[in-house]
Design a protein around this motif. Structure first.
Motif, PDB file in Angstrom:
ATOM      1  N   PHE A 172       0.910  -1.113  -0.124  1.00 52.52           N
ATOM      2  CA  PHE A 172       0.018  -0.148  -0.038  1.00 52.52           C
ATOM      3  C   PHE A 172       0.920   1.129   0.098  1.00 52.52           C
ATOM      4  CE2 PHE A 172      -3.156  -3.041   1.925  1.00 52.52           C
ATOM      5  CZ  PHE A 172      -4.110  -2.781   1.064  1.00 52.52           C
ATOM      6  N   ASP A 173       2.031   1.361   0.292  1.00 45.11           N
ATOM      7  CA  ASP A 173       3.019   2.135   0.147  1.00 45.11           C
ATOM      8  C   ASP A 173       3.375   2.731  -0.920  1.00 45.11           C
ATOM      9  OD1 ASP A 173       5.400   4.037   0.775  1.00 45.11           O
ATOM     10  OD2 ASP A 173       5.575   3.101   2.656  1.00 45.11           O
ATOM     11  N   THR A 174       2.950   3.972  -1.391  1.00 53.21           N
ATOM     12  CA  THR A 174       3.196   4.566  -2.630  1.00 53.21           C
ATOM     13  C   THR A 174       4.903   4.690  -2.908  1.00 53.21           C
ATOM     14  OG1 THR A 174       2.870   6.831  -1.697  1.00 53.21           O
ATOM     15  CG2 THR A 174       1.168   5.849  -2.639  1.00 53.21           C
ATOM     16  N   ASP A 175       5.550   5.044  -2.051  1.00 52.69           N
ATOM     17  CA  ASP A 175       7.101   5.053  -2.235  1.00 52.69           C
ATOM     18  C   ASP A 175       7.367   3.728  -2.404  1.00 52.69           C
ATOM     19  OD1 ASP A 175       7.129   7.673  -1.390  1.00 52.69           O
ATOM     20  OD2 ASP A 175       7.721   7.264   0.610  1.00 52.69           O
ATOM     21  N   LYS A 184      -0.484   2.806  -8.372  1.00 58.75           N
ATOM     22  CA  LYS A 184      -1.332   2.402  -7.464  1.00 58.75           C
ATOM     23  C   LYS A 184      -2.801   2.385  -7.756  1.00 58.75           C
ATOM     24  CE  LYS A 184      -2.641   7.376  -6.527  1.00 58.75           C
ATOM     25  NZ  LYS A 184      -2.399   8.559  -5.284  1.00 58.75           N
ATOM     26  N   PRO A 185      -3.607   1.719  -6.845  1.00 59.58           N
ATOM     27  CA  PRO A 185      -4.946   1.437  -7.423  1.00 59.58           C
ATOM     28  C   PRO A 185      -5.673   2.545  -7.907  1.00 59.58           C
ATOM     29  CG  PRO A 185      -4.394   0.179  -5.500  1.00 59.58           C
ATOM     30  CD  PRO A 185      -3.144   0.973  -5.696  1.00 59.58           C
ATOM     31  N   GLY A 186      -6.349   2.247  -8.834  1.00 61.12           N
ATOM     32  CA  GLY A 186      -7.343   3.411  -9.383  1.00 61.12           C
ATOM     33  C   GLY A 186      -8.496   4.063  -8.553  1.00 61.12           C
ATOM     34  N   LEU A 213      10.907  -6.022  -1.255  1.00 59.66           N
ATOM     35  CA  LEU A 213      11.239  -5.105  -2.445  1.00 59.66           C
ATOM     36  C   LEU A 213      12.065  -3.761  -1.693  1.00 59.66           C
ATOM     37  CD1 LEU A 213       7.741  -4.850  -3.869  1.00 59.66           C
ATOM     38  CD2 LEU A 213       9.859  -6.454  -4.822  1.00 59.66           C
ATOM     39  N   PRO A 214      12.554  -3.004  -2.592  1.00 64.47           N
ATOM     40  CA  PRO A 214      13.088  -1.688  -2.126  1.00 64.47           C
ATOM     41  C   PRO A 214      12.246  -0.871  -1.403  1.00 64.47           C
ATOM     42  CG  PRO A 214      13.668  -2.121  -4.371  1.00 64.47           C
ATOM     43  CD  PRO A 214      12.554  -3.258  -4.091  1.00 64.47           C
ATOM     44  N   LYS A 215      12.795  -0.054  -0.508  1.00 66.73           N
ATOM     45  CA  LYS A 215      11.983   1.018   0.333  1.00 66.73           C
ATOM     46  C   LYS A 215      11.140   0.276   1.563  1.00 66.73           C
ATOM     47  CE  LYS A 215      13.132   4.751  -2.131  1.00 66.73           C
ATOM     48  NZ  LYS A 215      13.961   5.569  -1.356  1.00 66.73           N
ATOM     49  N   GLN A 216      10.924  -1.195   1.348  1.00 59.03           N
ATOM     50  CA  GLN A 216      10.192  -1.865   2.277  1.00 59.03           C
ATOM     51  C   GLN A 216      11.031  -1.968   3.784  1.00 59.03           C
ATOM     52  OE1 GLN A 216       9.037  -5.552   0.371  1.00 59.03           O
ATOM     53  NE2 GLN A 216       6.912  -4.452   0.103  1.00 59.03           N
ATOM     54  N   LYS A 223       2.394  -2.709   8.670  1.00 59.61           N
ATOM     55  CA  LYS A 223       1.369  -1.804   8.406  1.00 59.61           C
ATOM     56  C   LYS A 223       0.475  -2.311   7.278  1.00 59.61           C
ATOM     57  CE  LYS A 223       0.547   3.211   7.683  1.00 59.61           C
ATOM     58  NZ  LYS A 223       1.056   4.519   7.707  1.00 59.61           N
ATOM     59  N   ALA A 224       1.107  -2.366   6.111  1.00 62.27           N
ATOM     60  CA  ALA A 224       0.475  -2.988   4.881  1.00 62.27           C
ATOM     61  C   ALA A 224      -0.567  -4.227   5.083  1.00 62.27           C
ATOM     62  CB  ALA A 224       1.455  -3.361   3.765  1.00 62.27           C
ATOM     63  N   ILE A 225      -0.199  -5.129   5.974  1.00 62.42           N
ATOM     64  CA  ILE A 225      -0.760  -6.328   6.437  1.00 62.42           C
ATOM     65  C   ILE A 225      -1.884  -6.009   7.076  1.00 62.42           C
ATOM     66  CG2 ILE A 225      -0.775  -8.679   7.332  1.00 62.42           C
ATOM     67  CD1 ILE A 225       0.642  -8.306   4.528  1.00 62.42           C
ATOM     68  N   GLU A 226      -1.806  -5.269   7.974  1.00 63.57           N
ATOM     69  CA  GLU A 226      -2.825  -4.415   9.150  1.00 63.57           C
ATOM     70  C   GLU A 226      -4.029  -3.948   8.217  1.00 63.57           C
ATOM     71  OE1 GLU A 226      -0.533  -2.063  11.541  1.00 63.57           O
ATOM     72  OE2 GLU A 226       0.007  -3.723  13.045  1.00 63.57           O
ATOM     73  N   GLN A 227      -3.611  -3.350   7.269  1.00 67.29           N
ATOM     74  CA  GLN A 227      -4.645  -2.434   6.349  1.00 67.29           C
ATOM     75  C   GLN A 227      -5.064  -3.642   5.589  1.00 67.29           C
ATOM     76  OE1 GLN A 227      -1.501   0.483   4.822  1.00 67.29           O
ATOM     77  NE2 GLN A 227      -3.424   1.168   4.046  1.00 67.29           N
ATOM     78  N   ALA A 228      -4.601  -4.909   5.411  1.00 66.40           N
ATOM     79  CA  ALA A 228      -5.133  -5.883   4.426  1.00 66.40           C
ATOM     80  C   ALA A 228      -6.250  -6.585   5.435  1.00 66.40           C
ATOM     81  CB  ALA A 228      -4.344  -6.724   3.763  1.00 66.40           C
ATOM     82  N   ILE A 229      -5.632  -6.964   6.485  1.00 66.79           N
ATOM     83  CA  ILE A 229      -6.673  -7.477   7.617  1.00 66.79           C
ATOM     84  C   ILE A 229      -7.922  -6.730   7.695  1.00 66.79           C
ATOM     85  CG2 ILE A 229      -6.976  -8.154   9.996  1.00 66.79           C
ATOM     86  CD1 ILE A 229      -4.003  -8.893   9.763  1.00 66.79           C
TER      87      ILE A 229
END
Length: 458
Positions: A172-175, A184-186, A213-216, A223-229
């Motif tokens: 979910f991180d745009t960076d 990113k998603p439309g 991945l880079p920047k991760q 945080k991304a997984i928490e958003q997914a949950i």
């Protein structure tokens, strides 16, 4: 999950075992005639169910992490030519398949399947449904880049019969997305999920992520997984990024940005695993997760899980895989066959009614046994030797003699806490799950003397 010393000890290049033998053992000596014969023979083998895979190689924008066969969209004509060739290939292939056999699974991968007009996908599915029946509630699935999903396209996909949508979120991180050249998603992912489901209990959503991945970072991935949950997809996948620039040179671009160290990448996996398993998801293998009432989770709990090139599946939806499109790989009971990787060659050959085979592999009886051992381990995290032997009219001891059964190596795995070992069975521990590929590789005769290259296990 596992201490750093063991990670350093075992984080070596090993096959992913999406097939056995792995795809880099396929040979160009395998011909069109060999595959035509195998197609006809497949009607007499189990499983009788049919799984169709379609490779749609086109992408509007190439992600730097991609190791798949892909092509940018140079013009609309190339897509039109490809679909015409694909339809001819369908006609050629299904002429060898018994029409009384049911479809249990259709899967579109890429590339980006939803990067092309949805009408083409509707036409392909209509051909299949007009020629074959289906099992009850077949899995009709498509991988989608959420950057390109519109309300109109989603409506078209549902009309085409798709019931499972795998959304390639990645992060979910745009960076992070910017660093790997992914849009990113439309629209908000929740809105996409709500529209696709829209009260239909048969529709299921997968969310796919990549770690390493880079920047991760471990904190950012958590945080991304928490958003997914919070979104509560039916299934979720956390793929370990495989850095194979010798296969996909575009990945070299990521080296300029910098990849996370292996211990940081390991923390990403551990954090994601703990978050998901503590919030109602059943871990399946080391990278798939499903809600506990999901059919895939139920299959795992009853040790009835299976897998193919498209990922984990249930025995109910398992079929011999008939793959179409450039670089696609068919997985029949006795044979693997891969189509040509060059787009122009595929369009020319398939369009003329030829089977555009580039290479393939016919398994020996011994290799079928080895495949069953490795599949059982990778899917159900155990090997009960007599049960596998029963499937081939062999004893458990005869199965052990067919694989590389290295007692000293297995005892070393056990001493390191990766497995539990007895004469009757082998079980992978929770600590050993992340290194299950290493355990599988220990049984593989093909790795005794090979120059083949693979990605690292973590």
């Amino acid at each position: 999950m596992i201490d750093n010393k063991l990670l350093q000890k075992y984080n070596n290049p090993v096959p992913r075992y999406t097939s056995y033998p792995p795809a880099n053992f396929f040979t160009e000596e395998f011909s069109q005639d060999d595959f035509r014969k195998a197609l006809t023979e497949s009607n007499d083998y189990d499983p009788q169910n049919i799984s169709f895979y379609f490779h749609i190689p086109f992408c509007k924008q190439i992600c730097y992490f991609c190791g798949c066969n892909h092509y940018g969209i140079s013009n609309d004509h190339i897509i039109e030519d490809y679909i015409k060739a694909l339809k001819v290939e369908i006609k050629t292939m299904i002429s060898h398949i018994d029409k009384s056999r049911p479809i249990s699974q259709i899967h579109y991968g890429g590339g980006t399947p939803n990067a092309i007009p949805v009408e083409y996908l509707q036409e392909i599915n209509e051909i299949l449904f007009s020629e074959f029946g289906t099992i009850e509630q077949p899995e009709i699935a498509i991988e989608c880049n959420p950057a390109y999903l519109t309300l109109e396209q989603m409506e078209g996909l549902k009309k085409a019969g798709f019931k499972r949508f795998s959304l390639g979120i990645q992060d979910f991180d745009t960076d992070v997305l910017k660093a790997v050249n992914r849009e990113k998603p439309g629209m908000p992912v929740k809105e996409i999920m709500d529209y696709l489901k829209d009260g239909d209990p048969e529709v299921a959503i997968n969310l796919d992520f990549i770690y390493g991945l880079p920047k991760q970072s471990a904190a950012g991935f958590s945080k991304a997984i928490e958003q997914a949950i919070e979104l509560k997809p039916d299934r979720l996948v956390t793929f370990s990024y495989a850095h194979v620039p010798w296969v996909s040179p575009i990945q070299k671009k990521l080296e300029k940005v910098g990849l996370p160290e292996s211990d940081e990448k390991m923390r990403m996996f551990e954090n994601g695993f703990q978050l998901l398993t503590q919030n109602g998801y059943q871990a399946i293998g080391f990278d798939h997760f499903a809600l506990e009432n999901d059919e895939l989770a139920q299959a795992y709990q009853h040790k009835k899980l299976h897998r193919n090139f498209q990922g984990y599946c249930t025995r109910r939806t398992t079929g011999q895989v008939y793959a179409l499109g450039v670089t696609s790989i068919s997985q029949l009971s006795t044979v693997y066959a891969q189509n040509t990787k060059k787009l122009s060659d595929y369009i020319e050959q398939a369009g003329k009614g030829e089977i555009p085979i580039m290479k393939g592999y016919r398994l020996s009886k011994e290799q079928m046994v080895i495949r069953e051992v490795i599949n059982e381990l990778m899917c159900n995290e155990q090997i009960i030797w007599n049960e596998i032997g029963h499937r081939f009219n062999l004893s458990g001891e005869e199965v052990k003699k067919t694989v590389v059964y290295d007692t000293a190596k297995l005892q070393e795995f056990e001493a390191d806490g990766l497995i539990k070992l007895s004469d009757e069975k082998l079980e992978v521990t929770d600590e050993g799950l992340i290194l299950i590929r290493n355990v599988a590789a220990s049984f593989d005769p093909l790795l005794q003397n090979t120059t083949k290259t693979f990605s690292k296990s973590v």
